[in-house]
Design an enzyme around this catalytic site. Sequence first.
Site, mmCIF file in Angstrom:
data_model
loop_
_atom_site.group_PDB
_atom_site.id
_atom_site.type_symbol
_atom_site.label_atom_id
_atom_site.label_comp_id
_atom_site.label_asym_id
_atom_site.label_seq_id
_atom_site.Cartn_x
_atom_site.Cartn_y
_atom_site.Cartn_z
ATOM 1 N N TRP A 181 1.019 -35.408 -9.790
ATOM 2 C CA TRP A 181 0.613 -34.889 -8.486
ATOM 3 C C TRP A 181 1.659 -35.342 -7.460
ATOM 4 O O TRP A 181 2.071 -36.499 -7.457
ATOM 5 C CB TRP A 181 -0.763 -35.403 -8.047
ATOM 6 C CG TRP A 181 -1.030 -34.998 -6.630
ATOM 7 C CD1 TRP A 181 -1.331 -33.753 -6.162
ATOM 8 C CD2 TRP A 181 -0.927 -35.839 -5.457
ATOM 9 N NE1 TRP A 181 -1.424 -33.760 -4.791
ATOM 10 C CE2 TRP A 181 -1.184 -35.023 -4.340
ATOM 11 C CE3 TRP A 181 -0.633 -37.199 -5.262
ATOM 12 C CZ2 TRP A 181 -1.176 -35.520 -3.029
ATOM 13 C CZ3 TRP A 181 -0.616 -37.687 -3.961
ATOM 14 C CH2 TRP A 181 -0.893 -36.854 -2.862
ATOM 15 N N LYS A 224 -2.903 -28.579 -5.030
ATOM 16 C CA LYS A 224 -3.649 -29.018 -3.846
ATOM 17 C C LYS A 224 -3.554 -27.965 -2.760
ATOM 18 O O LYS A 224 -2.645 -27.141 -2.750
ATOM 19 C CB LYS A 224 -3.067 -30.356 -3.368
ATOM 20 C CG LYS A 224 -3.909 -31.051 -2.325
ATOM 21 C CD LYS A 224 -3.559 -32.527 -2.223
ATOM 22 C CE LYS A 224 -4.310 -33.156 -1.063
ATOM 23 N NZ LYS A 224 -4.198 -34.603 -1.039
ATOM 24 N N ASP A 255 -8.535 -30.516 -9.339
ATOM 25 C CA ASP A 255 -9.253 -31.556 -8.595
ATOM 26 C C ASP A 255 -10.205 -30.795 -7.679
ATOM 27 O O ASP A 255 -9.763 -29.968 -6.867
ATOM 28 C CB ASP A 255 -8.228 -32.391 -7.800
ATOM 29 C CG ASP A 255 -8.879 -33.491 -6.968
ATOM 30 O OD1 ASP A 255 -9.885 -33.210 -6.292
ATOM 31 O OD2 ASP A 255 -8.361 -34.629 -6.966
ATOM 32 N N HIS A 282 -9.982 -33.596 -12.162
ATOM 33 C CA HIS A 282 -10.232 -34.764 -11.327
ATOM 34 C C HIS A 282 -11.552 -34.481 -10.645
ATOM 35 O O HIS A 282 -11.633 -33.556 -9.836
ATOM 36 C CB HIS A 282 -9.145 -34.935 -10.256
ATOM 37 C CG HIS A 282 -8.006 -35.793 -10.709
ATOM 38 N ND1 HIS A 282 -6.956 -36.103 -9.892
ATOM 39 C CD2 HIS A 282 -7.783 -36.440 -11.893
ATOM 40 C CE1 HIS A 282 -6.114 -36.883 -10.554
ATOM 41 N NE2 HIS A 282 -6.584 -37.097 -11.767
ATOM 42 N N ASP A 290 -11.168 -32.973 1.777
ATOM 43 C CA ASP A 290 -10.874 -33.701 0.536
ATOM 44 C C ASP A 290 -10.982 -35.202 0.791
ATOM 45 O O ASP A 290 -10.010 -35.940 0.714
ATOM 46 C CB ASP A 290 -9.455 -33.322 0.072
ATOM 47 C CG ASP A 290 -9.077 -33.988 -1.231
ATOM 48 O OD1 ASP A 290 -9.982 -34.324 -2.018
ATOM 49 O OD2 ASP A 290 -7.860 -34.168 -1.462
ATOM 50 N N ASP A 292 -12.582 -37.592 -0.778
ATOM 51 C CA ASP A 292 -12.662 -38.499 -1.923
ATOM 52 C C ASP A 292 -13.808 -39.498 -1.829
ATOM 53 O O ASP A 292 -13.621 -40.703 -2.007
ATOM 54 C CB ASP A 292 -11.320 -39.195 -2.161
ATOM 55 C CG ASP A 292 -10.289 -38.239 -2.761
ATOM 56 O OD1 ASP A 292 -10.579 -37.672 -3.821
ATOM 57 O OD2 ASP A 292 -9.213 -38.057 -2.163
ATOM 58 N N ASP A 322 -11.584 -39.139 -9.600
ATOM 59 C CA ASP A 322 -10.567 -39.408 -8.587
ATOM 60 C C ASP A 322 -11.200 -39.475 -7.208
ATOM 61 O O ASP A 322 -11.417 -38.448 -6.567
ATOM 62 C CB ASP A 322 -9.482 -38.322 -8.625
ATOM 63 C CG ASP A 322 -8.402 -38.557 -7.573
ATOM 64 O OD1 ASP A 322 -8.322 -39.691 -7.049
ATOM 65 O OD2 ASP A 322 -7.655 -37.611 -7.262
HETATM 66 C C1 RNT Z 1 -4.407 -36.552 -4.165
HETATM 67 C C2 RNT Z 1 -4.648 -36.265 -5.599
HETATM 68 C C3 RNT Z 1 -4.204 -37.328 -6.553
HETATM 69 C C4 RNT Z 1 -4.498 -38.732 -6.083
HETATM 70 C C5 RNT Z 1 -4.296 -39.806 -7.141
HETATM 71 C C6 RNT Z 1 -4.248 -41.163 -6.550
HETATM 72 O O1 RNT Z 1 -5.009 -35.669 -3.326
HETATM 73 O O2 RNT Z 1 -5.993 -35.969 -5.802
HETATM 74 O O3 RNT Z 1 -4.733 -37.083 -7.802
HETATM 75 O O4 RNT Z 1 -5.776 -38.847 -5.589
HETATM 76 O O5 RNT Z 1 -3.199 -39.524 -7.906
HETATM 77 ZN ZN ZN Z 2 -6.683 -35.795 -7.813
#
Ligand code: RNT
Ligand code: ZN
Length: 414
Positions: A181, A224, A255, A282, A290, A292, A322
């Site tokens: 990534w 992304k 993701d 992910h 996003d 997380d 993730d």
């Molecule tokens: C970032 C991506 C990536 C990271 C990790 C730490 O938006 O999701 O995967 O979160 O590699």
């Molecule tokens: Zn990710």
Amino acid sequence: MSEQFYDYTKEIYAAAGVDTEKALDELAKLRISMHCWQGDDVGGYENTGALSGGITATGNYPGKAVTPEQLMRDMDKAFELIPGKHKINLHAIYAITDSRPERDALEPRHFEKWVEFAKERGLGLDVNPTLFSHPYAADGLTLSHPDEKIRKYWVRHCKAMRKVGEYFGKETGITCLNNIWIPDGLKDVPGDRMGPRIRLKESLDEIFEDKYDEKYLVDSIESKLFGIGLESYTVGSHEFYMNYAAKNGKMCLLDNGHFHPLESVADKIPSMLLFNEKIALHVTRGVRWDSDHVVTFDDGIRDIAKEIVRCNALSRVMIGLDYFDASINRVAAWVIGMRNMQKALLYALLLPHDGMKKLQDEGNFTKLLALNEEFKTYPFGAVWDRFCERSGTPVREEWLAEIENYEKIELGKR
Ligand code: RNT
Ligand code: ZN
């Protein structure tokens, strides 16, 4: 008591044509990749300063792991409370070295301690080159950088980490997933959308020139939509990687935080599986963006699990988590997310998929909707409890007392 509860539940499911024992056996076989970076807010051991690349961990909860030993202890605690055997997902910045080599000079030996840790516990290892939190990534460009010196540096880093990945696969006996990534993008209106993508393509071609046995190492590329400070243009978009992966036999990593909030990542899974042998995920939880957040047992994650199970693709989807939440106990954050991913898979394994497919094909949408809703309140919890019991891990919220104790004896002292 719980024995009776489970036996009764088993009958209820059996009457609906669902075999709970089979579901439990299937779930026990699944390894989920637990991301090391939840343990220290994506810090790592280079001490280069702040997290960069358009991602951010918010919160200030005490007890963060700052040494590899602490991170490993925290992982041990988490794994005690998570049923089953899994994998650990490492980033390059978690290399354990005295010499602190540049990232393009990392070698398998810099990860020896992790291999030892994983082997002792029967865990697998996954790997990620780290293309952020570094002076060469300061302007938000890495593998697509117009400066050849910088672009080549990152190419060398990715090559080095693939070698580390092969080493992980060989040592653990479990295939390692190397996921690339990059943060590359622009804050404002680009003057050239093609140039950076041409350079990214070139970089990937160079990185993948080195061939490895897929028994040990497989590669994925992660797309992304945007990042903080990189809102207007993302070089590695979904279309970019989907096409690159299809043409070059690489895996796409989806993701679920990296799409429009109203876009369903679950819906993408069957299409991706139709044209790819394998895909990677992910799993995260985006709140409005996003962000997380820790994975919860919500519709989004259940839908993802449902599609994997329905497509009979448990062996074709590599699942990793993730997210990075620094506002709550970090060990609990791991446990909650991992257990929820497993719950979602179990929930999906306990649905009468064949019957539902048939209803759809027959056009019986009333019964399909009705069943879908009724299954939401089936005594799923009893099967989940049984899974925890069988794996020798705490049932329901019993695990929390362990975390509270760990906070007293370990985290609170840091
Ligand atoms: C970032 C991506 C990536 C990271 C990790 C730490 O938006 O999701 O995967 O979160 O590699
Ligand atoms: Zn990710």
